[in-house]
Each structure stands twice: as structure tokens, then as C-alpha cells.
Write a protein that holds these residues in place. Structure first.
Motif, mmCIF file in Angstrom:
data_model
loop_
_atom_site.group_PDB
_atom_site.id
_atom_site.type_symbol
_atom_site.label_atom_id
_atom_site.label_comp_id
_atom_site.label_asym_id
_atom_site.label_seq_id
_atom_site.Cartn_x
_atom_site.Cartn_y
_atom_site.Cartn_z
ATOM 1 N N GLN A 188 -3.728 -1.759 -1.330
ATOM 2 C CA GLN A 188 -4.453 -1.489 -0.079
ATOM 3 C C GLN A 188 -4.490 -2.715 0.838
ATOM 4 O O GLN A 188 -5.186 -2.717 1.847
ATOM 5 C CB GLN A 188 -5.884 -1.022 -0.381
ATOM 6 C CG GLN A 188 -5.976 0.203 -1.270
ATOM 7 C CD GLN A 188 -5.148 1.374 -0.783
ATOM 8 O OE1 GLN A 188 -3.927 1.380 -0.894
ATOM 9 N NE2 GLN A 188 -5.803 2.371 -0.219
ATOM 10 N N VAL A 202 -7.580 5.055 -2.741
ATOM 11 C CA VAL A 202 -6.245 5.127 -3.347
ATOM 12 C C VAL A 202 -6.053 6.565 -3.849
ATOM 13 O O VAL A 202 -6.890 7.068 -4.595
ATOM 14 C CB VAL A 202 -6.128 4.130 -4.533
ATOM 15 C CG1 VAL A 202 -4.740 4.178 -5.144
ATOM 16 C CG2 VAL A 202 -6.480 2.726 -4.077
ATOM 17 N N ILE A 234 -12.804 -0.450 1.605
ATOM 18 C CA ILE A 234 -11.353 -0.447 1.385
ATOM 19 C C ILE A 234 -10.916 1.015 1.312
ATOM 20 O O ILE A 234 -11.620 1.848 0.726
ATOM 21 C CB ILE A 234 -10.987 -1.182 0.067
ATOM 22 C CG1 ILE A 234 -11.410 -2.655 0.156
ATOM 23 C CG2 ILE A 234 -9.501 -1.060 -0.238
ATOM 24 C CD1 ILE A 234 -11.307 -3.409 -1.144
#
Ligand SMILES: O=C(O)COP(=O)(O)O
Length: 223
Positions: free
Chosen positions: A65, A41, A38
Motif C-alpha cells: 500500500q 488490501v 491506509i
């Protein structure tokens, strides 16, 4: 002892109020998200996700996300694994925090930390900063007490310190802290430098905005 406002005890939020912890939280989340493929951030976004406990942080990061919520338990587990290794390695007290705590301690006021962060991480941070022995009470997010923004954790700290809520000042950095203080019946001041979930500090519905914990301490304790 001569106290303005007649405060008998002071409760502090941890992340964003006493300590700058976002670097470690960002790093642990980044490691967990690499494993899960992923996208990372950014730190400024992580900062806006702190304050409602680990699960909420990871859940909102996944959501941002565009990742499925189905993997939440696994993602929380991975974050906690990495955070356990990183916590209390880079986190620092904010400028003025140690001076302020010392002023209040020397005045004989019982001090507490009330945080939504799990206890194992909280204790490590307080020890790392050398302020664990200053605290008469520490109430953490996994203590089995309904978390902030409910007032229960603050009331538990008040009980442990033997201080009535109305005479116990809460110092925090977010609307979550203000709501918790209002629910408990504690007066509440905020610092402007913390993690406000994206809210402008001057819009926090606190009783007073103070630049630092040292400034707060000087206001609480009259020379
Ligand atoms: O969200 C957390 O884990 C802790 O946040 P708090 O110290 O501001 O309560």
C-alpha cells in the motif's frame, strides 16, 4: 494396519491446508489499516501474503500500500488486537480435511500441525474446528523455534511424535512448506487450493499434488 509409502506420522500446515482462515485475517488487517488511514488490501492479495507469520504479513501489506515501514510494530500490534477478537469466528476446515484426519487417526497414525501462526491463534482455530484433540503435536510460530522454510519446526514435531523425518509426511500448500520439508528430510505432498503466495500449485516442487486431505489419507492408508 497396512500403509503405502510406510509413513509413520503426518504433519499438516494449518492456513490454506487444513483451514480456510483468510476471511478473518483480511478483516483484522482491514480494521488495523482503517485506524492507520491506509487503503484496504483486497482478500485475494491478503491470501498471497499468508504463510510466513504475522509480522511478514503486515510488513508486506504495508509495502504493497506504499505505507512506511516505520509503523510496522504499531501495525502488527493493531492487527493482533483485532485478530484476537476475530480468529476462529468464521474460519472453516477445507472440504475433505475432517474426513482425511479421521481416516488417519483411526489408522493410529500420530498427527501434527506445524504453522508459522502464533500459538494462541493456532490453538483457538484447532479448538474451533474440533480437531485439537486429534493432534499429537502442535508447533507454532512463536514457540522459539526457527520458522518454516527452515526445517526445525518439522523436526521438533517429528521428535514429539517419535517418528523419523524420512517416514513423516508433510502436507502443505506452499513453497514455504516444501522447502521446510526438504530441509527436515520429510517427504512432502501439497494440496492445490491453498495460499501459495501467488505461485501456481502445479509448479510446487512437492512429491505429489493431492486434491484434498481425504484423498491424501486414502493414498496413505491402503484398504
Ligand atoms: O503465516 C501464518 O501466520 C501461518 O501460515 P501457515 O499456517 O501456512 O504456516
Amino acid at each position: 494396519m497396512n500403509l503405502t509409502n510406510s509413513f509413520q506420522a503426518v504433519i499438516f500446515d494449518l492456513d490454506g491446508t487444513l483451514m480456510d482462515t483468510v476471511g478473518e485475517i483480511h478483516a483484522a488487517l482491514a480494521l488495523a489499516f482503517v485506524e492507520l488511514r491506509i487503503a484496504e488490501v483486497p482478500p485475494t492479495v491478503v491470501e498471497s501474503l499468508v504463510g510466513r507469520g504475522v509480522r511478514s504479513l503486515v510488513e508486506r501489506a504495508l509495502e504493497r500500500q506504499g505505507a512506511s515501514r516505520d509503523g510496522l510494530d504499531d501495525a502488527v500490534h493493531r492487527f493482533e488486537h483485532h485478530y484476537a477478537a476475530l480468529v476462529a469466528t468464521k474460519a472453516v476446515l477445507f472440504p475433505g480435511a475432517l474426513d482425511g484426519l479421521r481416516i488417519l487417526r483411526d489408522e493410529g497414525l500420530p498427527l501434527a500441525v506445524v504453522t508459522n501462526k502464533p500459538r494462541q491463534f493456532t490453538v483457538k482455530l484447532l479448538e474451533h474446528a474440533g480437531i485439537d484433540s486429534m493432534m499429537a503435536s502442535v508447533v507454532a510460530g512463536d514457540d522459539g523455534i526457527t520458522r518454516k522454510p527452515a526445517g526445525d519446526m518439522l523436526l521438533a514435531a517429528c521428535r514429539q511424535m517419535g517418528s523419523p523425518a524420512a517416514a513423516t509426511l508433510m502436507i502443505g500448500d506452499s513453497a514455504n512448506d516444501v522447502l521446510a520439508a526438504r530441509a527436515a528430510g520429510c517427504p512432502v505432498w501439497c494440496v492445490p487450493y491453498g495460499y501459495t503466495e501467488g505461485q501456481r500449485p502445479e509448479t510446487l516442487a512437492c512429491d505429489r499434488l493431492v486434491a484434498t486431505i481425504a484423498e491424501a489419507a486414502r493414498l496413505i492408508v491402503r484398504d
